[in-house]
Design a protein around this motif. Structure first.
Motif, mmCIF file in Angstrom:
data_model
loop_
_atom_site.group_PDB
_atom_site.id
_atom_site.type_symbol
_atom_site.label_atom_id
_atom_site.label_comp_id
_atom_site.label_asym_id
_atom_site.label_seq_id
_atom_site.Cartn_x
_atom_site.Cartn_y
_atom_site.Cartn_z
ATOM 1 N N ASN A 199 0.875 -1.100 -0.376
ATOM 2 C CA ASN A 199 -0.161 -0.419 -0.080
ATOM 3 C C ASN A 199 0.809 1.368 -0.038
ATOM 4 O O ASN A 199 0.360 2.012 -0.391
ATOM 5 N N SER A 247 2.347 1.852 -3.295
ATOM 6 C CA SER A 247 1.637 1.693 -4.598
ATOM 7 C C SER A 247 1.095 3.630 -4.368
ATOM 8 O O SER A 247 0.621 4.335 -5.723
ATOM 9 N N ILE A 284 2.744 5.588 -10.121
ATOM 10 C CA ILE A 284 2.273 4.205 -9.778
ATOM 11 C C ILE A 284 0.632 4.600 -10.133
ATOM 12 O O ILE A 284 0.166 6.066 -9.533
ATOM 13 N N GLU A 306 -3.673 3.048 -6.231
ATOM 14 C CA GLU A 306 -3.523 3.028 -5.051
ATOM 15 C C GLU A 306 -3.577 1.588 -4.377
ATOM 16 O O GLU A 306 -5.265 0.974 -5.150
ATOM 17 N N LEU A 307 -3.706 0.842 -3.956
ATOM 18 C CA LEU A 307 -3.335 -0.916 -3.592
ATOM 19 C C LEU A 307 -4.182 -1.093 -1.735
ATOM 20 O O LEU A 307 -3.236 -1.074 -1.267
ATOM 21 N N SER A 364 -1.106 -1.193 -11.315
ATOM 22 C CA SER A 364 -0.473 -0.966 -10.540
ATOM 23 C C SER A 364 0.673 -1.697 -9.003
ATOM 24 O O SER A 364 1.971 -1.973 -8.694
ATOM 25 N N PHE A 365 -0.199 -2.857 -9.304
ATOM 26 C CA PHE A 365 0.530 -4.334 -8.616
ATOM 27 C C PHE A 365 1.663 -4.691 -8.839
ATOM 28 O O PHE A 365 2.818 -5.244 -9.035
ATOM 29 N N VAL A 417 4.751 -2.533 -8.911
ATOM 30 C CA VAL A 417 5.075 -1.753 -7.869
ATOM 31 C C VAL A 417 5.438 -3.309 -6.978
ATOM 32 O O VAL A 417 6.469 -3.105 -6.194
#
Length: 226
Positions: A2, A5, A10, A13-14, A38-39, A42
Motif C-alpha cells: 500500500n 502504491s 503508480i 493505490e492498492l 499498479s500491482f 509495485v
C-alpha cells in the motif's frame, strides 16, 4: 504494498484488504487493469529496493496481454460493443477491438514506439486513463515524434480523437480488407464528438453504395495494426 502504491507514477493505490481478497481467491471478478498495472509496478519497485531479481516478474506489457486474454475468456452474455455506430454485432465489434489492441501490445512489447503511441490514443478514448498514461510515458521514452505533444496537450481527448480520425482515414485508404479497422478508429473519434469521423461511419454503413476515400498520395508511413 500500500505504501509503495502511493508513490509517484503508480496508477492506482492498492488497499491491503482488496489485495488480500484477490490473492486469496475471495474475489471471482477480474481486477481492473489499473489495479493490475499498479500491482506489477509495485512488485518491481519492491524487488529493486530489496535486491531481488525482476526478470521473472514479467513486464507491464506482458501482464496487460495476459489480462486482456483473461478478459476475453470471460462469458459475455450481454456484451456491448464500444464503437458500434455502424451496426456491427456487439460480439464482432469486441473481437475486432481485442485483435487490434492485442497486436499493438505485442508490437509495443517488442519496442515499437508507434504501437505504444497508438495504444495511448486508444486507451484515452476508451476511458482507460491509467493504461493511457503508461503508454504515453512509454512512447515518450522511445522518442515517438508526437508523444510529447500528446503528453503536454491540455485537451488530450480532443487531440486523441483527431489522431484516431487520421488513423481511420489511413486504414480506409488501404482498401476493403482494412475497413473494419478504419471503422474502429472512426468510432473512437466519433464517440468524442469528431464530426468528420461520424460522417465517415455514416458513409461506410452504406458501402457498397457509399463512396470510399480516394487512394492516398505520397503517404510515408503505412498503418501497422492489421
Amino acid at each position: 504494498m500500500n505504501r509503495l502504491s502511493r508513490a509517484p507514477g503508480i496508477p492506482k493505490e492498492l488497499p491491503a484488504s482488496t489485495l488480500n481478497d484477490i490473492l486469496n481467491g475471495k474475489r471471482e471478478r477480474l481486477p481492473d487493469w489499473g489495479l493490475v498495472a499498479s500491482f506489477v509496478q509495485v512488485c518491481h519497485r519492491h524487488a529493486e529496493q530489496t535486491g531481488l531479481l525482476t526478470d521473472t516478474l514479467g513486464t507491464v506489457e506482458q501482464w496487460q496481454a495476459r489480462w486482456r486474454a483473461a478478459r476475453n475468456e470471460l462469458p459475455r452474455p450481454h456484451a456491448t460493443g464500444s464503437y458500434d455506430l455502424y451496426r456491427t454485432p456487439a460480439d464482432e465489434a469486441e473481437r475486432r477491438t481485442s485483435r487490434t489492441v492485442a497486436r499493438l501490445v505485442r508490437l509495443a512489447g517488442d519496442g515499437d514506439s508507434e504501437a505504444a503511441y497508438r495504444l495511448a490514443i486508444i486507451h484515452l478514448l476508451t476511458g482507460e486513463l491509467a493504461a493511457a498514461g503508461y503508454w504515453i510515458h512509454a512512447a515518450r521514452l522511445r522518442h515517438y515524434p508526437d508523444a510529447e505533444a500528446l503528453a503536454r496537450d491540455p485537451h488530450r481527448i480532443q487531440f486523441a480523437a483527431g489522431v484516431s480520425f487520421s488513423y481511420g482515414e489511413a486504414f480506409e485508404q488501404e482498401g476493403q480488407a482494412k475497413l473494419g479497422i478504419a471503422r474502429f478508429y472512426y468510432g473512437l473519434a466519433a464517440d468524442h464528438g469528431h464530426v468528420q469521423a461520424a460522417e465517415r461511419l455514416r458513409v461506410l454503413r452504406a458501402i457498397p453504395f457509399g463512396k470510399l476515400l480516394p487512394a492516398p498520395i505520397g503517404i510515408e508511413r503505412r498503418p501497422s495494426d492489421g
